[in-house]
Design a protein around this motif. Structure first.
Motif, PDB file in Angstrom:
ATOM      1  N   VAL A 292       0.381  23.853  45.873  1.00  0.00           N
ATOM      2  CA  VAL A 292      -0.225  23.359  44.640  1.00  0.00           C
ATOM      3  C   VAL A 292      -1.235  24.350  44.076  1.00  0.00           C
ATOM      4  N   SER A 293      -1.866  25.146  44.933  1.00  0.00           N
ATOM      5  CA  SER A 293      -2.876  26.081  44.443  1.00  0.00           C
ATOM      6  C   SER A 293      -2.262  27.234  43.652  1.00  0.00           C
ATOM      7  N   VAL A 294      -0.965  27.469  43.834  1.00  0.00           N
ATOM      8  CA  VAL A 294      -0.292  28.571  43.147  1.00  0.00           C
ATOM      9  C   VAL A 294       0.173  28.161  41.756  1.00  0.00           C
ATOM     10  N   ILE A 295       0.361  26.878  41.549  1.00  0.00           N
ATOM     11  CA  ILE A 295       0.922  26.373  40.297  1.00  0.00           C
ATOM     12  C   ILE A 295      -0.199  25.840  39.406  1.00  0.00           C
ATOM     13  N   PRO A 296      -0.363  26.371  38.189  1.00  0.00           N
ATOM     14  CA  PRO A 296      -1.403  25.849  37.295  1.00  0.00           C
ATOM     15  C   PRO A 296      -1.135  24.398  36.929  1.00  0.00           C
ATOM     16  N   GLU A 297      -2.179  23.702  36.569  1.00  0.00           N
ATOM     17  CA  GLU A 297      -2.071  22.265  36.327  1.00  0.00           C
ATOM     18  C   GLU A 297      -1.015  21.926  35.280  1.00  0.00           C
ATOM     19  N   ALA A 298      -0.877  22.765  34.267  1.00  0.00           N
ATOM     20  CA  ALA A 298       0.070  22.495  33.183  1.00  0.00           C
ATOM     21  C   ALA A 298       1.526  22.562  33.645  1.00  0.00           C
ATOM     22  N   CYS A 299       1.760  23.128  34.837  1.00  0.00           N
ATOM     23  CA  CYS A 299       3.137  23.306  35.323  1.00  0.00           C
ATOM     24  C   CYS A 299       3.450  22.466  36.554  1.00  0.00           C
ATOM     25  N   ARG A 300       2.584  21.543  36.908  1.00  0.00           N
ATOM     26  CA  ARG A 300       2.745  20.855  38.186  1.00  0.00           C
ATOM     27  C   ARG A 300       3.824  19.780  38.189  1.00  0.00           C
ATOM     28  N   GLU A 301       4.429  19.536  37.041  1.00  0.00           N
ATOM     29  CA  GLU A 301       5.605  18.656  37.038  1.00  0.00           C
ATOM     30  C   GLU A 301       6.743  19.284  37.846  1.00  0.00           C
ATOM     31  N   PHE A 302       6.661  20.615  38.056  1.00  0.00           N
ATOM     32  CA  PHE A 302       7.707  21.321  38.795  1.00  0.00           C
ATOM     33  C   PHE A 302       7.415  21.402  40.292  1.00  0.00           C
ATOM     34  N   LEU A 303       6.403  20.662  40.742  1.00  0.00           N
ATOM     35  CA  LEU A 303       6.169  20.446  42.166  1.00  0.00           C
ATOM     36  C   LEU A 303       6.719  19.078  42.529  1.00  0.00           C
ATOM     37  N   VAL A 304       7.588  19.012  43.518  1.00  0.00           N
ATOM     38  CA  VAL A 304       8.227  17.745  43.872  1.00  0.00           C
ATOM     39  C   VAL A 304       8.012  17.469  45.354  1.00  0.00           C
ATOM     40  N   PRO A 305       8.149  16.222  45.776  1.00  0.00           N
ATOM     41  CA  PRO A 305       7.999  15.911  47.207  1.00  0.00           C
ATOM     42  C   PRO A 305       9.071  16.614  48.043  1.00  0.00           C
ATOM     43  N   PRO A 306       8.775  16.894  49.307  1.00  0.00           N
ATOM     44  CA  PRO A 306       9.791  17.509  50.177  1.00  0.00           C
ATOM     45  C   PRO A 306      10.928  16.542  50.463  1.00  0.00           C
ATOM     46  N   ASN A 307      12.064  17.096  50.849  1.00  0.00           N
ATOM     47  CA  ASN A 307      13.226  16.302  51.263  1.00  0.00           C
ATOM     48  C   ASN A 307      13.655  15.306  50.191  1.00  0.00           C
ATOM     49  N   ASN A 308      13.665  15.767  48.951  1.00  0.00           N
ATOM     50  CA  ASN A 308      14.093  14.918  47.839  1.00  0.00           C
ATOM     51  C   ASN A 308      14.968  15.761  46.906  1.00  0.00           C
ATOM     52  N   PRO A 309      16.232  15.994  47.280  1.00  0.00           N
ATOM     53  CA  PRO A 309      17.085  16.885  46.494  1.00  0.00           C
ATOM     54  C   PRO A 309      17.317  16.408  45.064  1.00  0.00           C
ATOM     55  N   GLU A 310      17.274  15.104  44.848  1.00  0.00           N
ATOM     56  CA  GLU A 310      17.490  14.581  43.489  1.00  0.00           C
ATOM     57  C   GLU A 310      16.380  15.051  42.539  1.00  0.00           C
ATOM     58  N   LEU A 311      15.128  14.908  42.983  1.00  0.00           N
ATOM     59  CA  LEU A 311      14.015  15.355  42.141  1.00  0.00           C
ATOM     60  C   LEU A 311      13.984  16.869  41.997  1.00  0.00           C
ATOM     61  N   LEU A 312      14.315  17.569  43.072  1.00  0.00           N
ATOM     62  CA  LEU A 312      14.364  19.034  43.026  1.00  0.00           C
ATOM     63  C   LEU A 312      15.393  19.472  41.985  1.00  0.00           C
ATOM     64  N   ALA A 313      16.564  18.850  42.015  1.00  0.00           N
ATOM     65  CA  ALA A 313      17.621  19.175  41.056  1.00  0.00           C
ATOM     66  C   ALA A 313      17.194  18.821  39.632  1.00  0.00           C
ATOM     67  N   GLU A 314      16.539  17.692  39.482  1.00  0.00           N
ATOM     68  CA  GLU A 314      16.106  17.241  38.153  1.00  0.00           C
ATOM     69  C   GLU A 314      15.184  18.262  37.503  1.00  0.00           C
ATOM     70  N   GLN A 315      14.203  18.773  38.254  1.00  0.00           N
ATOM     71  CA  GLN A 315      13.263  19.733  37.674  1.00  0.00           C
ATOM     72  C   GLN A 315      13.916  21.093  37.454  1.00  0.00           C
ATOM     73  N   LEU A 316      14.843  21.460  38.313  1.00  0.00           N
ATOM     74  CA  LEU A 316      15.610  22.682  38.064  1.00  0.00           C
ATOM     75  C   LEU A 316      16.356  22.585  36.736  1.00  0.00           C
ATOM     76  N   MET A 317      16.958  21.441  36.497  1.00  0.00           N
ATOM     77  CA  MET A 317      17.758  21.279  35.271  1.00  0.00           C
ATOM     78  C   MET A 317      16.890  21.228  34.028  1.00  0.00           C
ATOM     79  N   VAL A 318      15.641  20.777  34.166  1.00  0.00           N
ATOM     80  CA  VAL A 318      14.713  20.825  33.028  1.00  0.00           C
ATOM     81  C   VAL A 318      14.516  22.269  32.587  1.00  0.00           C
TER      82      VAL A 318
END
Length: 357
Positions: A292-318
């Motif tokens: 989280v410290s590497v990602i600025p606050e404005a971009c933190r929607e692209f941080l997702v919980p671990p072991n959740n491929p659906e959310l990971l895929a969703e943000q990739l597709m965004v």
């Protein structure tokens, strides 16, 4: 001041890169900068600056008297003041402290499984920590753990950092279509959770079949790497997922990618994210360790919980669906990384630690 960076190998891992980066950086500041690989050389040997003195011990066992004697002679001949030991190399540093009591020992904790510190084995480490003058931790969880579990009174947090290189020596050529590449810089270790990544990418592939996934990192030829390749086959992704092994030309590789990803179940402070940021890649990552410290606050929607491929895929597709957003996100992350994780910022803090000793 003469400082020796001590590391077990020079393979292309995060702790190894930081040891080399520190040795190179300090060559411009201290009287003499040194680096010692105890067990194994590797790709990173070629990145050591000529101004840095290098020694290889070829250590074969825990108590290798030839290696111990060689390092002792080297320290005496070069009049080294401080050993900065990274990760598991602390034991060799303590052996030097026992035979050369005036040495100052710093231990740098790069432990990557900081989500599971309760399971960390630390009996030998706790005993050795009595002889540390300073512990440096790569995230605050590790700092707090060291305060609670080890015997060194002085513990500090120092983030990993990136080094700007002027030239991109292009060696590795990524496959796939330019402009449609996702990059994962991660050795094939269980905590990097490539299974999560591959499941997410399978969902992405259904919507965006021209995009490809590129995995760069050391293959340890073990059960985990076998399971990763088996999953690629099971998901029918052999033509969309590429593995390159360890590569030394990270900047050149990042320059060919369009999105950086990290799907880990646990992390410390991953250098891969800093390297993505330096290369202006937009990032999708799991929210573990100090990511989280590497990602600025404005971009933190692209941080997702671990072991959740659906959310990971969703943000990739965004990001995949919007080229302007990719560029904007990459620019914001780049500015944040260069402000907070530059070599200059870290060098000043590190030099203050050394000077206090």
């Amino acid at each position: 001041m003469r400082v020796l960076q001590l590391i077990d190998s020079l393979e292309a891992g995060g702790a190894e890169r930081m040891a080399v980066n520190m040795a190179n950086m300090l060559s411009e500041t201290v009287e003499r900068s040194y680096i010692c690989a105890t067990r194994q050389e590797g790709l990173l040997k070629a990145t050591i600056k000529p101004e840095v003195s290098y020694v290889f011990l070829n250590k074969q066992r825990a108590l290798d008297w030839a290696a111990i004697s060689k390092l002792r002679r080297y320290i005496l001949e070069e009049k080294i003041d401080i050993i900065h030991a990274h990760s598991t190399s602390f034991f060799m540093a303590i052996l030097m402290k026992w035979v050369l009591p005036k040495l100052k020992i710093i231990w740098h904790d790069h432990y990557g499984d900081s989500e599971n510190l309760k399971n960390r084995k630390y009996g030998v480490l706790k005993f050795c920590s009595t002889y540390f003058s300073l512990i440096i931790s790569v995230n605050t969880d590790l700092k707090n753990w060291a305060h609670s579990h080890l015997n060194c009174k002085k513990v500090v947090y120092l983030p990993n950092f990136v080094v700007q290189e002027k030239d991109l020596h292009k060696v590795t050529q990524l496959k796939g279509i330019s402009g449609k590449r996702i990059l994962c810089l991660a050795n094939l270790r269980a905590q990097k959770d490539h299974h999560n990544l591959l499941k997410a990418f399978k969902l992405v592939h259904k919507q965006y079949p021209e995009w490809t996934l590129h995995c760069v990192g050391q293959d340890f030829k073990d059960r985990y790497s076998d399971s990763v390749y088996q999953l690629v086959t099971a998901l029918d992704l052999e033509q969309q997922v590429y593995f390159y092994g360890s590569c030394s030309d990270t900047n050149a590789i990042i320059g060919q990618a369009d999105i950086g990803i990290l799907s880990s179940s646990s992390e410390g402070l991953p250098l891969a994210l800093l390297e993505y940021g330096q290369g202006q890649l937009p990032i999708v990552a799991t929210s573990v360790g100090n990511c989280v410290s590497v990602i600025p606050e404005a971009c933190r929607e692209f941080l997702v919980p671990p072991n959740n491929p659906e959310l990971l895929a969703e943000q990739l597709m965004v990001l995949i669906s919007d080229g302007i957003l990719r560029q904007h996100t990459g620019d914001l992350i780049h500015q944040h990384v260069m402000k907070h994780f530059s070599a200059l910022t870290v060098k000043e803090k590190l030099m203050s630690f050394y000077t206090e000793l």
